[in-house]
Design a protein around this motif. Structure first.
Motif, short mmCIF file in Angstrom:
data_model
loop_
_atom_site.label_atom_id
_atom_site.label_comp_id
_atom_site.label_asym_id
_atom_site.label_seq_id
_atom_site.Cartn_x
_atom_site.Cartn_y
_atom_site.Cartn_z
N UNK A 180 28.85 -5.28 -28.36
CA UNK A 180 28.54 -6.69 -28.16
C UNK A 180 28.79 -7.46 -29.46
N UNK A 181 29.69 -8.43 -29.37
CA UNK A 181 30.03 -9.23 -30.54
C UNK A 181 31.47 -8.99 -30.95
N UNK A 182 32.40 -9.71 -30.31
CA UNK A 182 33.82 -9.49 -30.58
C UNK A 182 34.17 -9.73 -32.04
N UNK A 183 33.58 -10.76 -32.63
CA UNK A 183 33.88 -11.06 -34.03
C UNK A 183 33.42 -9.92 -34.94
N UNK A 184 32.25 -9.36 -34.66
CA UNK A 184 31.70 -8.30 -35.50
C UNK A 184 32.51 -7.01 -35.38
N UNK A 185 32.90 -6.65 -34.15
CA UNK A 185 33.49 -5.34 -33.90
C UNK A 185 35.02 -5.34 -33.91
N UNK A 209 37.48 3.99 -23.36
CA UNK A 209 36.07 4.41 -23.38
C UNK A 209 35.16 3.31 -23.89
N UNK A 210 35.75 2.27 -24.48
CA UNK A 210 34.97 1.22 -25.13
C UNK A 210 35.28 -0.14 -24.51
N UNK A 211 34.25 -0.94 -24.28
CA UNK A 211 34.41 -2.33 -23.87
C UNK A 211 33.82 -3.22 -24.97
N UNK A 212 34.45 -4.36 -25.23
CA UNK A 212 33.93 -5.31 -26.21
C UNK A 212 33.68 -6.64 -25.52
N UNK A 213 32.43 -7.13 -25.60
CA UNK A 213 32.04 -8.35 -24.89
C UNK A 213 31.22 -9.25 -25.83
N UNK A 214 30.86 -10.42 -25.28
CA UNK A 214 30.08 -11.37 -26.08
C UNK A 214 28.78 -11.81 -25.41
N UNK A 215 28.62 -11.58 -24.11
CA UNK A 215 27.49 -12.15 -23.39
C UNK A 215 26.73 -11.10 -22.59
N UNK A 216 25.51 -11.47 -22.21
CA UNK A 216 24.68 -10.59 -21.37
C UNK A 216 25.33 -10.40 -20.00
N UNK A 217 25.94 -11.47 -19.47
CA UNK A 217 26.59 -11.38 -18.16
C UNK A 217 27.74 -10.37 -18.18
N UNK A 218 28.49 -10.35 -19.28
CA UNK A 218 29.59 -9.40 -19.39
C UNK A 218 29.09 -7.96 -19.48
N UNK A 219 27.96 -7.75 -20.16
CA UNK A 219 27.37 -6.41 -20.24
C UNK A 219 27.04 -5.92 -18.84
N UNK A 220 26.37 -6.75 -18.07
CA UNK A 220 26.00 -6.37 -16.70
C UNK A 220 27.23 -6.10 -15.85
N UNK A 221 28.26 -6.92 -16.02
CA UNK A 221 29.48 -6.74 -15.24
C UNK A 221 30.15 -5.40 -15.54
N UNK A 222 30.20 -5.03 -16.83
CA UNK A 222 30.83 -3.76 -17.21
C UNK A 222 30.06 -2.59 -16.60
N UNK A 223 28.74 -2.62 -16.72
CA UNK A 223 27.92 -1.52 -16.21
C UNK A 223 28.00 -1.42 -14.69
N UNK A 224 27.83 -2.54 -14.01
CA UNK A 224 27.86 -2.52 -12.55
C UNK A 224 29.24 -2.13 -12.02
#
Length: 236
Positions: A180-185, A209-224
């Protein structure tokens, strides 16, 4: 060097004599077994959970702290509990979000000389203390349906690459690993892509194996999406 000077140097750098090492190793077996047994017995009952990692030094007013709390909250609203390292910073944010969402809030604490102390948002019956990092890491991997990795330091990177390595080598089943945090990672990911892949140290498919996102909604979308794609149910 006198024996007394040698002893003082060994104490300063926590070095031990060979006899001390052998004696301590023999007794450590029982402590290690006890940590594994307690962890398996208590965490085997928690149900589907997502682990959240990140820096213990992150302050409550930091954007990463606020985001981690919101991610944890949203995950609980979709049936997931939250597992963290139990300490301050991002770990506290994760447990706080889980508590706000009235979800399962687990803390896997580790004894450290600095930074680590348990936070007040862990369920009273789901706080575990570990002396050994490797036992604690087994618990994270064994009882998590996904890793959410917030900005962090060496400890965060350790957990991240441990999980990637175990999945890459098929020692464990695949699960979502989300940075989480495209700029950081992005700098780290670019190095992995442009150096490790280019030099043949890993395969291009390993990047998946890795996803890079910025928001809580994107985290949920990747997992679901992951569990729907592979027709899996969390924790199975």
């Amino acid at each position: 060097m006198t024996p007394n000077e040698d002893r003082k140097i060994r104490e300063k750098f926590k070095q031990k004599t060979w006899n001390e090492i052998k004696t301590n190793d023999s007794w450590a077996i029982f402590k290690i077994m006890a940590e594994f047994v307690e962890g398996f017995e208590r965490l085997g009952k928690i149900g589907p959970c997502v682990s959240i990692f990140g820096s213990a030094r992150t302050k409550p007013e930091d954007a990463s702290y606020i985001l981690a709390e919101n991610i944890a909250y949203e995950l609980t609203q979709h049936g997931y509990g939250i597992v963290t390292g139990g300490g301050p910073g991002i770990m506290e944010a994760g447990n706080k979000g889980a508590a706000r969402g009235k979800g399962i809030s687990v803390g896997l604490n580790i004894e450290l000389p600095f930074e680590q102390h348990d936070n007040p948002y862990i369920d009273s019956d789901k706080s575990l203390d570990f002396d050994y990092f490797f036992v604690r890491k087994v618990m994270f991997v064994k009882y998590s349906q996904g890793f959410v990795v917030m900005p962090g330091g060496f400890g965060t990177l350790d957990e991240l690459f441990e999980a990637i390595t175990l999945i890459q080598t098929k020692k464990i089943g695949k699960f979502p690993i989300i940075l989480v945090g495209k700029k950081y990672w992005s700098g780290l990911f670019d190095w992995i892509k442009n150096t490790l892949v280019e030099e043949g140290k890993i395969s291009p498919a390993d990047l998946d194996l890795i996803s890079i996102v910025d928001t809580a909604e994107e985290v949920l979308e990747v997992i679901n999406t992951f569990y729907q794609k592979y027709s899996l149910s969390p924790n199975f």
